[in-house]
Design an enzyme around this catalytic site. Structure first.
Site, PDB file in Angstrom:
ATOM      1  CE1 TYR A 176     -69.711  50.438 -50.515  1.00  0.00           C
ATOM      2  CE2 TYR A 176     -70.163  52.447 -49.284  1.00  0.00           C
ATOM      3  CZ  TYR A 176     -69.296  51.439 -49.667  1.00  0.00           C
ATOM      4  OH  TYR A 176     -68.005  51.450 -49.209  1.00  0.00           O
ATOM      5  NE  ARG A 352     -60.950  61.887 -42.127  1.00  0.00           N
ATOM      6  CZ  ARG A 352     -60.782  62.791 -43.072  1.00  0.00           C
ATOM      7  NH1 ARG A 352     -59.716  62.734 -43.839  1.00  0.00           N
ATOM      8  NH2 ARG A 352     -61.678  63.743 -43.265  1.00  0.00           N
TER       9      ARG A 352
END
Ligand SMILES: Cc1cc2nc3c(=O)[nH]c(=O)nc-3n(C[C@H](O)[C@H](O)[C@H](O)COP(=O)(O)O)c2cc1C
Length: 401
Positions: A176, A352
């Protein structure tokens, strides 16, 4: 017989903030903010994590300005959303969980059609994400753009503290905006912001200083970095050690050591089964589907998963810095958590494992060796684009309450 509690369930301070245990929900972009406004489902998503016992949850990708959004459904730290964001944060805190906000900016790649002009990064060229949507190019930032970006981070930090966030996480990784400056692959500037590692660090360090000035010395600031981009000419472990030393010296409170980039090498970050099937399941853009079909296997190869797959590299950074360290990457069991803390980390971020098992911390209290039911099939990754927002397709029943 009394059970021996897992050390991950002991309290620890992060700057002035006391966290009731060492388990923090990692930023996983939820896509539950239609048109940028946090919806009820976003509160419900984080409430589930809060009730499950994590000490702190991270609101994924809070864009520091509209130009920092990858698409128009991302949260934006703007006055227009003040009440909604404050209600979201307070709603989670009422359940006994602290709230961190991940400060994001996409820089040179975006498919945000509400953008004024082209996305901007360290250099001009193709807009890799917007290409399929007719937003073909990005521009190189001028010095005045850099000033306004630093200012946007400072203003966003002030805003985030004022609406009640307990901590801020600056995203320096995953390809990013700030990572585009850190990476020699995406930063070929000839001015003070490109070239040597000192120059490539200049903008990220200015951003850290602006955020620190905005929130004060006793407010926790975390940084998330990519230890390696996994591409020739990109950030390597040795560079990331220098980067972390500089962040440490500049007063960051904790560093999260991730890996890979969202555009070039996401599998380094996840490991496990390829994310391609799940991307194809939810991608609506025909051109993007074609690209995925043609190039997806090469871009997203399955990568062998093993518990704590980033630990060996992260330990090198642990040795190099004095600030607190937050481990991320395949931490799935009570035994993993104990080992990670034993080798010197202070906290553990879980992505996760908590998507599949939001109440993992509570289960750990009952059973210190508990192992998450996440099987790293990575089918959660594509659900970012699903109408239900992010979820674990194996265990989510479609209702959020
Ligand atoms: C569905 C999904 C969305 C993610 N979104 C973000 C995000 O918005 N920001 C970020 O820094 N990392 C994001 N990540 C990466 C995670 O924070 C984490 O680095 C990665 O999943 C490895 O940790 P884990 O093994 O505990 O899942 C995402 C991961 C997943 C699975």
């Amino acid at each position: 017989m009394q059970s021996i509690s897992n050390p991950a369930l002991t309290a620890c301070n992060l700057n002035s903030l006391q966290l009731k245990n060492r388990l923090i929900k990692a930023g996983t972009f939820e896509n539950l903010s239609p048109n940028g406004r946090p919806g009820r489902d976003l509160l419900n998503f984080h409430s589930e994590i809060a009730r499950g016992g994590a000490a702190m949850t991270t609101i994924g990708y809070c864009a520091v300005e509209n130009a920092g959004r990858l698409n128009a459904d991302m949260l934006c730290m703007h006055e227009d959303y003040r009440e909604d964001i404050r209600d979201l944060v307070q709603g989670i805190q009422e359940l006994g969980c602290k709230v961190s906000g991940q400060m994001g900016h996409c820089g040179a790649f975006s498919k945000n059609h509400t953008l004024d002009g082209r996305p901007k990064g360290p250099r001009g060229g193709l807009n890799l994400l917007g290409f399929a949507e007719g937003m073909w190019f990005c521009d190189a930032m001028k010095l005045s753009d850099i000033e306004s970006l630093v200012n946007a981070y400072g203003e966003a930090a002030k805003f985030m503290k004022s609406v009640g966030f307990d901590a801020l996480e600056i995203h320096f990784g995953h390809g990013y905006g700030l990572c585009q400056f850190l990476s020699p692959l995406t930063n070929n500037r000839k001015d003070n912001y490109g070239g040597s590692v000192e120059n490539r660090l200049r903008l990220p360090l200015r951003v850290l200083a602006a955020v620190r000035e905005a929130v004060g010395d006793d407010f926790p600031i975390i940084g998330k970095i990519s230890m390696s981009e996994g591409r020739r000419g990109g950030i390597r472990l040795e560079d990331s050690i220098d980067i972390c030393r500089a962040l440490d010296k500049a007063g960051i409170d904790a560093i999260i050591t991730s890996s890979g980039t969202s555009t070039m090498n996401p599998m380094l970050m996840f490991r496990g089964d390829s994310i391609l099937p799940s991307l194809l399941r939810y991608e609506k853009n025909r051109f993007m589907r074609l690209i995925l079909r043609l190039m997806g296997r090469k871009m997203f190869p399955a990568m062998p998963f093993h518990d704590m797959y980033l630990l060996e590299h992260a330990k090198r950074i642990r040795k190099a810095v004095k600030c607190k360290m937050i481990y991320i990457g395949g931490a799935v069991s009570g035994e993993n958590f104990k080992h990670i803390l034993d080798v010197g980390f202070d906290f553990i971020q879980l992505g996760r494992s908590l998507l599949a098992d939001p109440d993992l911390p509570t289960k750990l209290a009952e059973k210190p060796g508990y192992t998450s039911r996440c099987n790293h099939c990575n089918q959660c990754v594509g659900t970012i684009a699903s109408p239900l927002g992010i979820h674990c397709p194996q265990f989510f029943d479609g209702a959020r309450s």
